[in-house]
Design an enzyme around this catalytic site. Sequence first.
Site, short mmCIF file in Angstrom:
data_model
loop_
_atom_site.label_atom_id
_atom_site.label_comp_id
_atom_site.label_asym_id
_atom_site.label_seq_id
_atom_site.Cartn_x
_atom_site.Cartn_y
_atom_site.Cartn_z
N HIS A 1 -62.93 66.51 66.76
CA HIS A 1 -63.44 65.20 67.15
C HIS A 1 -62.40 64.45 67.98
O HIS A 1 -61.22 64.79 68.00
CB HIS A 1 -63.80 64.39 65.91
N LYS B 1 -61.45 56.84 64.28
CA LYS B 1 -60.79 56.88 65.58
C LYS B 1 -59.86 55.68 65.71
O LYS B 1 -60.13 54.61 65.15
CB LYS B 1 -61.80 56.87 66.73
N TYR C 1 -59.99 63.41 73.71
CA TYR C 1 -59.91 64.63 72.92
C TYR C 1 -58.57 65.31 73.19
O TYR C 1 -58.09 65.32 74.32
CB TYR C 1 -61.04 65.60 73.26
#
EC number: 4.6.1.16
Length: 491
Positions: free
Chosen positions: A393, A442, A385
């Site tokens: 997120h 991601k 993070y």
Amino acid sequence: MASNTIPSPASETTAPGKPDSSQNNASPARRSRPPRPNYRHIHRFPFPVEVHPLPPLIPHNPLSLVSVLLSYLTYFISPPLQEVYSAYFDSATSSVHVTDPKAIKALWEMGFFGKGTLSRSEPSWLEREKKRRGLLGGMTSEEVTRQRRTERRELKLERARMEKLAIEERLKAEAAAREGTVAPTEQSSLFPTPNGVSEGRVPSTEKFSLRKAREAREAKLLESQRTVPQDGNARTPNSAGKRSPSGSKTVRFSPVVQAKEFASDSAILSLPGTSADGSADGGKANEEPELNNEEHLQLSNEEAFFLVYGLGVLRIRDDTRKSEIPTSSLLPLFCRHSYFPPGGPSADLTPDDPFMISYVVYHHFRSLGWVVRSGVKFGVDYILYNRGPVFSHAEFAVVVVPSYAHGYWSETAERKAQCEEKTARSWWWLHCVNRVQAQVKKSLVVCYVEVPPPTSYELDTPSEEDIGAMLARYQVREMVIRRWVPNRTRD
């Protein structure tokens, strides 16, 4: 030239020939959400460490040097008190637990360390339990999720019902048109509703929403209440034990359940909280028991060792919670518990122990300012993070892979085969992990850790200097892997 100004509510007028929809179809007021906490202020400190800021030093201003000297003098005379928190090591779960509420709050707010044992991430069981019992206002996250799912279910049921009615009306209209008894233009009069709109013929522009599903549910509740008299027994044309016109047997139950008492020869058994004569037992049963916080903050071994060795803000006790475990004994303990089942005290520790590999990566990214959390939810080792899970997120997902590039690990065939077995990863595995990270938006980071050869350091009982020297011998290489999408990368 078009104007970009926004008209005021007073200047807005209804177009001629069009009814004012704000008066006829007044939308219900939105449910007000509770104000969000000020996370910028709560999580303003990246680590649970007391910091002594220095004033700026301006070279062309000699007075700034005086302020810096005064700041140093103040620090040496009265240094800030560093809070050291307590925890204990649980050998059954191979993790570290923090039970002090003050320590739990500090470790979570300053660095997002650990997770609640009764929560998904933030230790908020006590607050949620108070809301569930009605001691605090508002709704718990579970209740909000349950209510949203119920509304979605009602929406789908209402939409299916309306579509079924539309199909039935269309079939009846087509059959009547073939027989010549009803004109096709009269099909809109079938299934009239109180609003004057046919339920069967749904306009193409009509959209199903949660508001309409909620209104349909309220209408059904009002209709059911009309059929229930004051005595609580439902009386309908098709009562219990009678056949409906379709031939199926219908049974209706009373929505009111009354309390019953069972009498015996010796005593009268009544409901709890009341005495034999029906009165309250002095209000003792109605008193709410004292609510204690049963949640702990569970730290992983990497987080605990970083707080002990890297920051010096945590001391860990053994299972008996009496004697403190020194740092020199904590590292071998965590290395032994990185295997399953855990190794014994006499087990030999090697530089490629799973805990050493994972802690090197954890320490590396924490030193760079990232908030490192467990990535087991996404099939990886860590997720990174930028500021913390309450702000955004995670941006990156990290997979840790040991690398044996040193010549020591390929001197013998047996040693080389063992290293190849530890580093073996298939393309199927890489494709699956990369696909999962692409779905959750991601970036996959493959982190290679160069494992050094064993040295003369005694890994069983290392000192503070030995731990620093061992960590300095590891090297970390990062490689970002992105999934290639032809539609997005045509250029």
